[in-house]
Design an enzyme around this catalytic site. Structure first.
Site, PDB file in Angstrom:
ATOM      1  N   ILE A  36       0.809  -0.896  -0.778  1.00  0.00           N
ATOM      2  CA  ILE A  36       2.022  -0.855  -1.599  1.00  0.00           C
ATOM      3  C   ILE A  36       2.195   0.516  -2.240  1.00  0.00           C
ATOM      4  O   ILE A  36       3.260   0.858  -2.712  1.00  0.00           O
ATOM      5  CB  ILE A  36       2.081  -1.944  -2.715  1.00  0.00           C
ATOM      6  CG1 ILE A  36       0.748  -2.033  -3.447  1.00  0.00           C
ATOM      7  CG2 ILE A  36       2.503  -3.283  -2.171  1.00  0.00           C
ATOM      8  CD1 ILE A  36       0.833  -2.896  -4.698  1.00  0.00           C
ATOM      9  N   ARG A  37       1.083   1.288  -2.272  1.00  0.00           N
ATOM     10  CA  ARG A  37       1.173   2.633  -2.849  1.00  0.00           C
ATOM     11  C   ARG A  37       1.004   3.676  -1.752  1.00  0.00           C
ATOM     12  O   ARG A  37       0.275   3.458  -0.783  1.00  0.00           O
ATOM     13  CB  ARG A  37       0.053   2.843  -3.885  1.00  0.00           C
ATOM     14  CG  ARG A  37       0.250   2.066  -5.171  1.00  0.00           C
ATOM     15  CD  ARG A  37      -1.025   2.099  -5.992  1.00  0.00           C
ATOM     16  NE  ARG A  37      -2.097   1.371  -5.326  1.00  0.00           N
ATOM     17  CZ  ARG A  37      -3.336   1.818  -5.190  1.00  0.00           C
ATOM     18  NH1 ARG A  37      -3.687   2.990  -5.642  1.00  0.00           N
ATOM     19  NH2 ARG A  37      -4.263   1.085  -4.573  1.00  0.00           N
ATOM     20  N   ASN A  53       4.000  -4.816   1.077  1.00  0.00           N
ATOM     21  CA  ASN A  53       3.543  -5.719   0.045  1.00  0.00           C
ATOM     22  C   ASN A  53       3.273  -7.034   0.775  1.00  0.00           C
ATOM     23  O   ASN A  53       4.191  -7.631   1.340  1.00  0.00           O
ATOM     24  CB  ASN A  53       4.638  -5.895  -1.018  1.00  0.00           C
ATOM     25  CG  ASN A  53       4.259  -6.934  -2.054  1.00  0.00           C
ATOM     26  OD1 ASN A  53       3.269  -7.654  -1.912  1.00  0.00           O
ATOM     27  ND2 ASN A  53       5.059  -7.023  -3.105  1.00  0.00           N
ATOM     28  N   TYR A 143     -10.607 -15.025  -9.400  1.00  0.00           N
ATOM     29  CA  TYR A 143     -10.954 -14.291  -8.176  1.00  0.00           C
ATOM     30  C   TYR A 143     -11.870 -15.151  -7.289  1.00  0.00           C
ATOM     31  O   TYR A 143     -11.598 -15.329  -6.092  1.00  0.00           O
ATOM     32  CB  TYR A 143     -11.647 -12.981  -8.580  1.00  0.00           C
ATOM     33  CG  TYR A 143     -12.188 -12.152  -7.452  1.00  0.00           C
ATOM     34  CD1 TYR A 143     -11.345 -11.589  -6.504  1.00  0.00           C
ATOM     35  CD2 TYR A 143     -13.558 -11.891  -7.351  1.00  0.00           C
ATOM     36  CE1 TYR A 143     -11.845 -10.797  -5.484  1.00  0.00           C
ATOM     37  CE2 TYR A 143     -14.066 -11.094  -6.346  1.00  0.00           C
ATOM     38  CZ  TYR A 143     -13.210 -10.557  -5.402  1.00  0.00           C
ATOM     39  OH  TYR A 143     -13.716  -9.778  -4.405  1.00  0.00           O
TER      40      TYR A 143
HETATM   41  N1  SER Z   1     -17.193  -6.270  -6.464  1.00  0.00           N
HETATM   42  C1  SER Z   1     -16.468  -7.474  -6.702  1.00  0.00           C
HETATM   43  C2  SER Z   1     -16.184  -7.663  -8.121  1.00  0.00           C
HETATM   44  O1  SER Z   1     -16.992  -7.237  -8.921  1.00  0.00           O
HETATM   45  C3  SER Z   1     -17.232  -8.657  -6.190  1.00  0.00           C
HETATM   46  O2  SER Z   1     -16.721  -9.035  -4.981  1.00  0.00           O
HETATM   47  O3  SER Z   1     -15.199  -8.231  -8.478  1.00  0.00           O
END
Ligand code: SER
Length: 314
Positions: A36-37, A53, A143
């Site tokens: 995207i950049r 994107n 995440y």
């Molecule tokens: N390096 C990543 C993080 O710290 C782990 O997948 O979010």
């Protein structure tokens, strides 16, 4: 057939180095960097670059149409620490980005897809030492949740639609070319920069926080080896455990003192990244990757530190 490779998220910590490596192997013109950049160096001069994107499916579809890629690497993501600052965006980008790519791979019959997972798929109740491939997984960062859900989707698309999707659960990746992307393991990169600039570092993780780590060259090589392995030998279609070494801030500081004798390590009082790190594995059992595609790391802590200092000093 000549390979054409699309790398989405080409400006990030992994993308920057993966694109150069793939261009060495397949030729500059065959590897399309997408982000995207606008990239600030090498990438845009050496070969094709497209603004993409991953959440804009029509634009992404144009890329599949225009290049008919034989391999697509989807690296665009929000990492653990930045993800906690914007959980809904992290979920949207990490999840819908993947689903867009998997859907288009099905539509365009893309031969191979790569998508990275992470040690963040493990959680407080996962075994901490030599964490096995299969165990309790209760990630508590957005995440980690998105990566675990993504792993299930990858396996689902493989089983249901025959998409040849391959994945690795990366540990913390240490590199010097591009800045890390807002993860919990980033301290292990910043520490080298500060060691050279100031002779000291304030760590946001405590002295004894042990985490699985890897030097970027090993990660790039391992990724390409997985993608090159024959499909029959890939027994895991969710994501492979993968590791290089494990260390704590204190052991890393000791290694740094071999290069910068007076180096001082201080600790920040409290940082939310500590809670994330404490919920993750200390070390990883990657025997399945060793068995299926002969995975073997080349960098230990002393070789990693040497590479970091040699390159950063330049
Ligand atoms: N390096 C990543 C993080 O710290 C782990 O997948 O979010």
């Amino acid at each position: 057939m000549r390979d054409t490779i699309v790398v989405i998220g080409s400006n990030g910590q992994i993308g920057t180095e993966l694109v150069s490596e793939l261009r060495k192997i397949y030729g500059d013109g065959q590897v399309i960097a997408c982000d995207i950049r606008r990239p600030d160096y090498d990438i845009k001069n050496a070969g094709p670059f497209e603004f993409v994107n991953v959440l804009e499916k029509d634009i992404l579809k144009n890329i599949f149409q225009k290049y008919k890629p034989t391999q697509v690497y989807l690296l665009a993501a929000l990492l653990s620490a930045t993800g906690e600052q914007n959980p809904k965006l992290a979920w949207d980008l990490n999840m819908n980005g993947l689903l867009n790519v998997l859907d288009l791979a099905e539509e365009f019959k893309t031969p191979k897809i790569y998508w990275p997972s992470s040690i963040a798929v493990f959680g407080p109740n996962s075994p901490k030492v030599q964490t096995p491939q299969y165990c309790v997984m209760d990630p508590n960062t957005v995440y980690g949740i998105s990566k675990l859900a993504g792993e299930r989707w990858c396996e689902y698309y493989f089983q249901k639609y025959g998409i040849d999707v391959r994945s690795i659960r990366y540990p913390g990746l240490i590199s010097w070319k591009a800045a890390p992307g807002g993860g919990t393991t980033d301290y292990a990169i910043h520490i080298f920069h500060d060691a050279l600039k100031k002779g000291s570092y304030h760590s946001f993780l405590s002295a004894d926080t042990e985490l699985p780590m890897m030097y970027i060259d090993d990660a790039i090589r391992g990724t390409i080896e997985l993608m090159d392995a024959p499909a029959e030998s890939i027994n895991i279609r969710s994501s492979y455990n993968f590791t290089g070494m494990s260390f704590t801030p204190e052991t890393l500081a000791e290694e740094i003192r071999r290069h910068i004798p007076g180096f001082k390590l201080y600790y920040t009082e409290y940082d939310q990244r500590q809670a994330i790190a404490s919920s993750w594995p200390k070390s990883i059992d990657d025997s399945q990757a060793q068995k299926d595609w002969a995975w073997k790391p080349e960098f230990d802590l002393s070789k990693l530190a040497m590479e970091m200092f040699n390159n950063l000093k330049r």
